[in-house]
Design a protein around this motif. Structure first.
Motif, PDB file in Angstrom:
ATOM      1  N   TYR A 233      -0.027  -4.099  -5.441  1.00 49.49           N
ATOM      2  CA  TYR A 233      -0.102  -2.658  -5.670  1.00 49.49           C
ATOM      3  C   TYR A 233       0.407  -2.302  -7.048  1.00 49.49           C
ATOM      4  O   TYR A 233       1.129  -3.076  -7.683  1.00 49.49           O
ATOM      5  CB  TYR A 233       0.632  -1.874  -4.577  1.00 49.49           C
ATOM      6  CG  TYR A 233       2.117  -1.665  -4.779  1.00 49.49           C
ATOM      7  CD1 TYR A 233       3.042  -2.639  -4.429  1.00 49.49           C
ATOM      8  CD2 TYR A 233       2.587  -0.460  -5.312  1.00 49.49           C
ATOM      9  CE1 TYR A 233       4.396  -2.423  -4.607  1.00 49.49           C
ATOM     10  CE2 TYR A 233       3.955  -0.236  -5.486  1.00 49.49           C
ATOM     11  CZ  TYR A 233       4.852  -1.225  -5.133  1.00 49.49           C
ATOM     12  OH  TYR A 233       6.193  -1.015  -5.304  1.00 49.49           O
TER      13      TYR A 233
ATOM     14  N   THR B  51      -8.900   3.390  -3.326  1.00 50.69           N
ATOM     15  CA  THR B  51      -7.457   3.274  -3.497  1.00 50.69           C
ATOM     16  C   THR B  51      -6.762   3.942  -2.316  1.00 50.69           C
ATOM     17  O   THR B  51      -7.102   5.060  -1.940  1.00 50.69           O
ATOM     18  CB  THR B  51      -7.005   3.956  -4.806  1.00 50.69           C
ATOM     19  OG1 THR B  51      -7.576   3.269  -5.907  1.00 50.69           O
ATOM     20  CG2 THR B  51      -5.485   3.936  -4.948  1.00 50.69           C
TER      21      THR B  51
ATOM     22  N   ASN C 191      -7.173   2.353 -10.640  1.00 51.92           N
ATOM     23  CA  ASN C 191      -7.927   2.131  -9.399  1.00 51.92           C
ATOM     24  C   ASN C 191      -7.490   0.865  -8.646  1.00 51.92           C
ATOM     25  O   ASN C 191      -8.313   0.032  -8.255  1.00 51.92           O
ATOM     26  CB  ASN C 191      -9.440   2.091  -9.736  1.00 51.92           C
ATOM     27  CG  ASN C 191     -10.340   1.925  -8.529  1.00 51.92           C
ATOM     28  OD1 ASN C 191     -11.150   1.004  -8.468  1.00 51.92           O
ATOM     29  ND2 ASN C 191     -10.196   2.795  -7.556  1.00 51.92           N
TER      30      ASN C 191
ATOM     31  N   TRP D 173      -3.391   5.608  -1.249  1.00 57.01           N
ATOM     32  CA  TRP D 173      -2.220   6.193  -1.906  1.00 57.01           C
ATOM     33  C   TRP D 173      -1.034   6.178  -0.958  1.00 57.01           C
ATOM     34  O   TRP D 173      -1.131   6.636   0.188  1.00 57.01           O
ATOM     35  CB  TRP D 173      -2.529   7.616  -2.385  1.00 57.01           C
ATOM     36  CG  TRP D 173      -3.475   7.579  -3.535  1.00 57.01           C
ATOM     37  CD1 TRP D 173      -4.839   7.473  -3.464  1.00 57.01           C
ATOM     38  CD2 TRP D 173      -3.143   7.561  -4.924  1.00 57.01           C
ATOM     39  NE1 TRP D 173      -5.379   7.401  -4.728  1.00 57.01           N
ATOM     40  CE2 TRP D 173      -4.354   7.456  -5.640  1.00 57.01           C
ATOM     41  CE3 TRP D 173      -1.936   7.619  -5.643  1.00 57.01           C
ATOM     42  CZ2 TRP D 173      -4.398   7.417  -7.042  1.00 57.01           C
ATOM     43  CZ3 TRP D 173      -1.989   7.594  -7.027  1.00 57.01           C
ATOM     44  CH2 TRP D 173      -3.204   7.490  -7.706  1.00 57.01           C
TER      45      TRP D 173
ATOM     46  N   ALA E 291      -1.768   2.244  -4.337  1.00 61.02           N
ATOM     47  CA  ALA E 291      -1.187   2.953  -5.481  1.00 61.02           C
ATOM     48  C   ALA E 291      -0.001   3.783  -5.018  1.00 61.02           C
ATOM     49  O   ALA E 291      -0.043   4.406  -3.956  1.00 61.02           O
ATOM     50  CB  ALA E 291      -2.233   3.850  -6.130  1.00 61.02           C
TER      51      ALA E 291
END
Ligand SMILES: [Zn+2]
Length: 353
Positions: free
Chosen positions: A174, A271, A197, A273, A201
């Motif tokens: 990550y 991605t 990307n 989050w 993340a």
């Protein structure tokens, strides 16, 4: 976002200009010279087996005219290998004429630790990422931290510190950006991470209490866009994590305008989050053997069993359950079976979006 080269070094040993830092580290690198320079940061280290010896930290500067400066670092912890591999390959393949601006690359920032394959330096037991802002007259690890804080960081627009879980942890790959705090800067940092990307993340403020002496705090103080990443671990080398790290480095360079985006890195992924906080870490409640019941990458629920501590040295003692405190993604685990009370067994990521 280009910074003026405010610290146009000028280190002891390169024979020109004024030394603006209190550093006692010297190098023959000229930071404003176009082309590729592969060199070292040198410091005196006087010990029994080598009275006038030096410790050398590899440094590479690739520059092509004015433009942004990106500081890339790996081997901050010596037992984290993916970043060291990615940056070493990058150094060998970069053609100065194909970039704009400047890359400053430390592929093995705590070199003695990197050679030993250990988190901390065998020279001074120094953990580089707990040693910032460092000390110009301290131990080798403290002197390197000081050089990065006082010389390299002020020259940089962006910083990417490539980590992995080292010997005692392993991560799903990550990328993390430290939110600087001001709305506009936060938005810039988030959009940079969106451009990178990565598969996972994290965009959140830096928590100094959790990482005392980390490079990221210095980056933020210097107004540098600060990224870090965790790319596998378990004292081994992951091909998949190398690919994620490589792609992240190239996409960050493209975002900054240092390189054109190569088509091989242009396909976009989804991605996920995430966020992390202190309540998501799992610690060993006792000395023993840990038998996990969940795997890296599992989505877990609060209260579910993570695993049990078993006590072969006390065969009649009942196992102790370790349960998850929250819902989340199990993105980091300890790959070592033997545990001591207080060892980190892994941590969850919360879902940010
Ligand atoms: Zn690390």
């Amino acid at each position: 976002m280009t910074k003026a080269p405010q610290n146009t070094l000028t280190q002891r040993g390169n024979g020109e200009g004024v030394v603006k830092s209190k550093t006692h580290v010297w190098t023959n690198v000229k930071f404003d010279l176009d082309g590729k320079q592969v060199s070292a940061l040198n410091m005196e280290w006087s010990v029994t087996r080598s009275a006038y010896g030096i410790v050398q930290t590899p440094i590479v500067v690739v520059r092509n005219g004015p433009g942004p400066t990106l500081l890339l670092m790996a081997g901050n912890h010596g037992d984290e290998f993916e970043g060291q591999i990615v940056l070493t390959k990058l150094i060998q393949t970069l053609v100065p004429e194909e970039i704009r601006g400047r890359l400053i690359i430390l592929p093995a920032a705590n070199l003695a630790a990197a050679i030993e394959g250990t988190r901390v330096s065998p020279l001074d037991a120094g953990n580089l990422n707990r040693s910032f802002p460092g000390d110009p007259t301290g131990t080798p690890t403290q002197r390197i931290a000081h050089y990065i804080s006082d010389v390299l960081m002020p020259m940089s627009d962006a910083f990417f510190d490539l980590h992995s879980g080292g010997t005692s942890l392993v991560y799903l790959p990550y990328v993390h950006v430290d939110l600087p705090g001001r709305a506009e800067a936060n938005a810039q940092a988030k959009s940079a991470l969106e451009f990178i990307n990565p598969p996972l993340a994290v965009a959140q403020p830096f928590e100094a209490d959790d990482r005392i002496g980390a490079a990221q705090e210095i980056a933020l103080k210097c107004g540098v866009l600060s990224f870090s990443g965790e790319f596998a671990g378990a004292a081994s080398v992951s091909e998949e994590a190398i690919r994620v790290a490589q792609r992240s480095v190239f996409r960050l360079m493209a975002h900054l305008g240092i390189v054109e985006l190569d088509p091989q890195w242009s396909t976009l992924n989804t991605t996920r989050w995430l966020f992390i906080d202190r309540g998501m870490y799992l610690f060993a409640p006792a000395d023993g053997l840990f038998q996990p019941s969940k795997r890296l990458g599992d989505d877990v629920k609060a209260g579910a069993l993570f695993g049990q501590v078993i006590f072969p040295e006390e065969p009649s003692r009942a196992p102790v359950d370790v349960c998850f405190p929250r819902d989340g993604l199990l993105g980091c685990i300890r790959p070592l079976g033997r545990i001591r009370r207080g060892d980190c067994l892994g941590h969850l990521f919360g879902y940010a979006r």
